[in-house]
Design an enzyme around this catalytic site. Structure first.
Site, mmCIF file in Angstrom:
data_model
loop_
_atom_site.group_PDB
_atom_site.id
_atom_site.type_symbol
_atom_site.label_atom_id
_atom_site.label_comp_id
_atom_site.label_asym_id
_atom_site.label_seq_id
_atom_site.Cartn_x
_atom_site.Cartn_y
_atom_site.Cartn_z
ATOM 1 N N LYS A 120 47.886 46.937 39.668
ATOM 2 C CA LYS A 120 47.386 47.584 40.066
ATOM 3 C C LYS A 120 46.973 48.048 41.720
ATOM 4 O O LYS A 120 46.867 46.642 42.543
ATOM 5 C CB LYS A 120 45.553 47.640 39.323
ATOM 6 C CG LYS A 120 44.969 48.800 40.143
ATOM 7 C CD LYS A 120 42.902 48.442 39.955
ATOM 8 C CE LYS A 120 42.553 49.259 40.581
ATOM 9 N NZ LYS A 120 41.433 48.824 40.544
ATOM 10 N N GLU A 162 49.599 34.944 40.261
ATOM 11 C CA GLU A 162 48.277 35.167 39.276
ATOM 12 C C GLU A 162 48.737 35.954 38.237
ATOM 13 O O GLU A 162 47.695 35.881 36.764
ATOM 14 C CB GLU A 162 47.924 36.839 40.311
ATOM 15 C CG GLU A 162 47.324 36.676 41.407
ATOM 16 C CD GLU A 162 45.315 36.233 41.530
ATOM 17 O OE1 GLU A 162 45.594 35.656 39.931
ATOM 18 O OE2 GLU A 162 44.895 35.607 42.425
ATOM 19 N N ARG A 172 35.606 53.998 44.993
ATOM 20 C CA ARG A 172 33.658 53.909 45.353
ATOM 21 C C ARG A 172 32.743 55.013 45.976
ATOM 22 O O ARG A 172 31.894 54.141 45.488
ATOM 23 C CB ARG A 172 33.953 52.956 47.215
ATOM 24 C CG ARG A 172 34.927 51.784 46.326
ATOM 25 C CD ARG A 172 35.348 50.665 47.145
ATOM 26 N NE ARG A 172 36.176 49.350 46.695
ATOM 27 C CZ ARG A 172 36.946 48.543 47.796
ATOM 28 N NH1 ARG A 172 36.783 49.434 49.269
ATOM 29 N NH2 ARG A 172 38.229 47.823 47.615
ATOM 30 N N CYS A 187 33.081 43.603 36.095
ATOM 31 C CA CYS A 187 32.971 43.698 37.345
ATOM 32 C C CYS A 187 31.336 43.278 37.982
ATOM 33 O O CYS A 187 30.446 43.706 36.649
ATOM 34 C CB CYS A 187 33.776 44.271 38.092
ATOM 35 S SG CYS A 187 34.178 43.446 39.889
ATOM 36 N N TYR A 217 42.965 59.178 35.895
ATOM 37 C CA TYR A 217 42.645 59.931 36.075
ATOM 38 C C TYR A 217 43.280 61.769 35.235
ATOM 39 O O TYR A 217 42.835 62.247 35.118
ATOM 40 C CB TYR A 217 41.831 60.557 37.359
ATOM 41 C CG TYR A 217 40.894 58.984 37.474
ATOM 42 C CD1 TYR A 217 40.069 59.179 37.069
ATOM 43 C CD2 TYR A 217 41.463 58.295 38.539
ATOM 44 C CE1 TYR A 217 38.489 57.595 37.715
ATOM 45 C CE2 TYR A 217 41.252 57.293 38.494
ATOM 46 C CZ TYR A 217 40.115 56.591 38.189
ATOM 47 O OH TYR A 217 39.161 55.615 38.968
ATOM 48 N N LYS A 232 45.557 42.477 41.211
ATOM 49 C CA LYS A 232 45.234 44.117 41.939
ATOM 50 C C LYS A 232 44.859 43.520 42.998
ATOM 51 O O LYS A 232 44.593 43.022 44.146
ATOM 52 C CB LYS A 232 43.856 43.454 40.944
ATOM 53 C CG LYS A 232 42.729 45.390 41.956
ATOM 54 C CD LYS A 232 41.506 44.507 41.143
ATOM 55 C CE LYS A 232 40.322 45.623 41.584
ATOM 56 N NZ LYS A 232 39.184 45.462 41.031
ATOM 57 N N CYS A 260 32.382 41.838 44.669
ATOM 58 C CA CYS A 260 32.752 41.490 42.976
ATOM 59 C C CYS A 260 31.952 40.254 42.542
ATOM 60 O O CYS A 260 33.171 40.196 41.123
ATOM 61 C CB CYS A 260 34.132 42.550 42.405
ATOM 62 S SG CYS A 260 34.505 43.390 43.014
ATOM 63 N N CYS A 317 30.191 45.004 41.050
ATOM 64 C CA CYS A 317 29.836 45.149 42.162
ATOM 65 C C CYS A 317 29.590 47.080 42.199
ATOM 66 O O CYS A 317 28.800 47.526 43.100
ATOM 67 C CB CYS A 317 31.812 46.283 43.050
ATOM 68 S SG CYS A 317 32.964 46.580 41.548
ATOM 69 N N ARG A 369 36.994 43.462 50.780
ATOM 70 C CA ARG A 369 37.173 42.131 49.100
ATOM 71 C C ARG A 369 38.611 41.972 49.325
ATOM 72 O O ARG A 369 39.572 40.597 48.271
ATOM 73 C CB ARG A 369 37.711 43.300 47.977
ATOM 74 C CG ARG A 369 36.530 44.357 47.714
ATOM 75 C CD ARG A 369 36.554 44.827 46.513
ATOM 76 N NE ARG A 369 36.035 45.943 46.209
ATOM 77 C CZ ARG A 369 34.303 45.682 46.565
ATOM 78 N NH1 ARG A 369 33.698 44.999 46.627
ATOM 79 N NH2 ARG A 369 33.556 47.082 45.338
HETATM 80 C C1 PBG Z 1 35.974 47.626 40.285
HETATM 81 C C2 PBG Z 1 36.928 48.339 40.233
HETATM 82 C C3 PBG Z 1 37.128 49.012 40.841
HETATM 83 C C4 PBG Z 1 38.673 50.063 40.852
HETATM 84 C C5 PBG Z 1 38.791 49.665 39.568
HETATM 85 N N1 PBG Z 1 37.573 49.014 38.849
HETATM 86 C C6 PBG Z 1 37.148 49.399 42.618
HETATM 87 C C7 PBG Z 1 37.438 47.998 43.825
HETATM 88 O O1 PBG Z 1 37.709 46.996 43.270
HETATM 89 O O2 PBG Z 1 36.892 48.074 44.545
HETATM 90 C C8 PBG Z 1 39.364 51.000 41.505
HETATM 91 C C9 PBG Z 1 39.672 52.064 40.178
HETATM 92 C C10 PBG Z 1 39.926 53.297 40.849
HETATM 93 O O3 PBG Z 1 40.264 53.246 42.048
HETATM 94 O O4 PBG Z 1 40.733 54.431 40.365
HETATM 95 N N2 PBG Z 1 36.320 46.279 40.576
HETATM 96 ZN ZN ZN Z 2 34.524 44.828 41.524
#
Ligand code: PBG
Ligand code: ZN
Length: 327
Positions: free
Chosen positions: A249, A234, A206, A121, A314, A196, A131, A123, A218
Site C-alpha cells: 500500500k 517487513e 484522513r 488501527c 473505492y 505500508k 496509530c 488513528c 507517520r
Molecule cells: C489507518 C489507515 C490509513 C489508510 C488505511 N488505513 C491511513 C493512514 O495510515 O494514514 C489509508 C487508506 C487510503 O488512503 O485510502 N492507519
Molecule cells: Zn493508523
C-alpha cells in the site's frame, strides 16, 4: 537479426475476439474489496469533498450501502469506524458497543454472506491521530501491540471475518495471532498491511476518517517511499509471524513492490488502491480531462498484472458496473 516478416505480433491484435482470447490479465469483481466509512449519528450520508461518490454513513444507512455493493457482485468490504469521541487511548476502538463493533453486527445480520474485513488501527480513535499509544510525543510500539490485540479480538467477537492491522508496529501480526489463538479464534485470518508506505496518497482518507496526526507525521512507523528491500523484510517478518494475506500500500506508485512481493512470497497479495489514487482520477475526470472509465480500469488492470490477487478500491462499485457491461 530481425524475424520480420515471418513474425508479425499484430496477428493477435486484429480483432476483439483474438485480443480477448490472448489477454493475460483479467480484472473481475471477485478481485475487489470495497472500503466503507462508518460514522455515528442517524441517517448520515456525508460526502467527502476529495472523494466524489464515497460517503461516511451511519449504521442505519449501512446495510443499504453494503447490500448495494453485494448486489453488484462485490464479496468483501473493508470497514473503517469514526467514533463520536476520541481520546488519547482510542478507547472506542475496542468498546463492544463501539462504532465498528455495531457496524459489524449490523452487516452480519443484514448481508450475512459478505466477507467483513476490519481495519485494525488506532488513528481514527485517538485524539492525537497517531496509530498507537503515544508517550512523550512518540508512538510506543509494545504498548500499542496490546491495544491492537484487544481491538482485533473485539472485532472478531462482533463478527469480523478478517482483521487487517494497519498500524505498522513491529510484531503486530504475531501479537494479534497469539491473542486470537488464546481466545479460541484460531480460524480467523489476518490480512497484514505489511508494506505500508508513508504516503501523500492517504490525504483524502484522513479527511474522510478525520485521522490526520495533530503533530508530527507517520514516518517513524510507515515505510520510506524509496525502499523496496526493507518492504521485503517487513513482509517476510509478517509471514513468519503468521499473516495469511500480505498487502502492499499504496498500489499505483508501488507496482514494483507488488511484483517483487508476488515473486518472493506464496501467500495471497492484496494491494490498496488508496484514496489519493482515487481522487486524482475523479478530479481529472470531473474536469473532462481524461476518460474516467478507461483510466480506472487501466490502473486496476496494472495492479492485477503487477501481481495483486485482490484490490482494495473505492472504484469497486463503479468498476463492477463497468465490467458487467461489454468491454
Ligand atoms: C489507518 C489507515 C490509513 C489508510 C488505511 N488505513 C491511513 C493512514 O495510515 O494514514 C489509508 C487508506 C487510503 O488512503 O485510502 N492507519
Ligand atoms: Zn493508523
Amino acid at each position: 537479426m530481425s524475424t520480420y516478416p515471418k513474425h508479425r505480433m499484430r496477428r493477435l491484435r486484429n480483432n476483439a475476439a483474438i485480443r480477448k482470447i490472448t489477454r493475460e490479465t483479467l480484472v473481475t469483481v471477485d478481485d475487489f474489496i470495497y472500503p466503507i466509512f462508518v460514522t455515528y449519528g442517524k441517517d448520515v450520508q456525508d460526502s467527502i469533498e476529495a472523494m466524489p461518490g464515497i460517503f461516511r454513513v451511519s449504521i442505519d444507512n449501512l446495510s443499504k450501502e453494503v447490500r448495494n455493493a453485494y448486489d453488484l457482485g462485490i464479496q468483501a468490504v473493508l470497514l473503517f469506524g469514526i467514533p463520536e469521541a476520541k481520546d488519547s487511548f482510542g478507547s472506542d476502538s475496542y468498546n463492544p458497543n463501539g462504532i465498528i463493533q455495531l457496524a459489524i453486527k449490523e452487516i452480519r445480520n443484514t448481508t450475512p454472506n459478505i466477507l467483513i474485513i476490519t481495519d485494525v488501527c488506532m488513528c481514527e480513535y485517538t485524539d492525537h491521530g497517531h496509530c498507537g499509544i503515544t508517550e512523550n510525543g512518540a508512538v510506543n510500539n509494545d504498548k500499542t501491540l496490546e491495544m491492537l490485540s484487544k481491538i482485533s479480538i473485539s472485532h472478531v467477537e462482533a463478527g469480523s471475518d478478517i482483521v487487517a492491522p494497519s498500524a505498522m508496529m513491529d510484531g503486530q501480526v504475531g501479537a494479534i495471532r497469539s491473542s486470537l489463538d488464546q481466545n479460541g479464534y484460531v480460524d480467523s485470518p489476518i490480512m497484514a498491511y505489511s508494506a505500508k508506505y508513508a504516503s501523500g496518497f492517504y490525504g483524502p482518507f484522513r479527511e474522510a476518517a478525520m485521522s490526520s496526526p495533530s503533530y508530527g507525521d507517520r514516518q517513524t512507523y510507515q515505510l520510506d517511499k524509496a525502499n523496496i528491500r526493507e518492504a521485503m523484510e517487513e513482509i517476510r517478518l509478517d509471514v513468519e509471524e503468521g499473516a495469511d494475506i500480505i498487502m502492499v500500500k499504496p498500489a499505483l506508485s508501488y507496482l514494483d513492490v507488488i511484483s517483487a512481493a508476488r515473486n518472493r512470497f506464496a501467500l495471497p497479495v492484496a494491494s490498496y488502491n488508496t484514496s489519493g489514487e482515487y481522487s486524482m482520477i475523479k478530479a481529472a475526470a470531473q474536469n473532462g480531462w481524461i476518460d474516467e472509465r478507461r483510466i480506472a480500469l487501466e490502473i486496476l488492470t496494472s495492479i492485477k498484472r503487477a501481481g495483486a490477487d485482490m484490490i482494495i478500491t473505492y472504484y469497486a462499485k463503479e468498476a463492477a458496473q463497468w465490467l458487467s457491461k461489454t468491454n
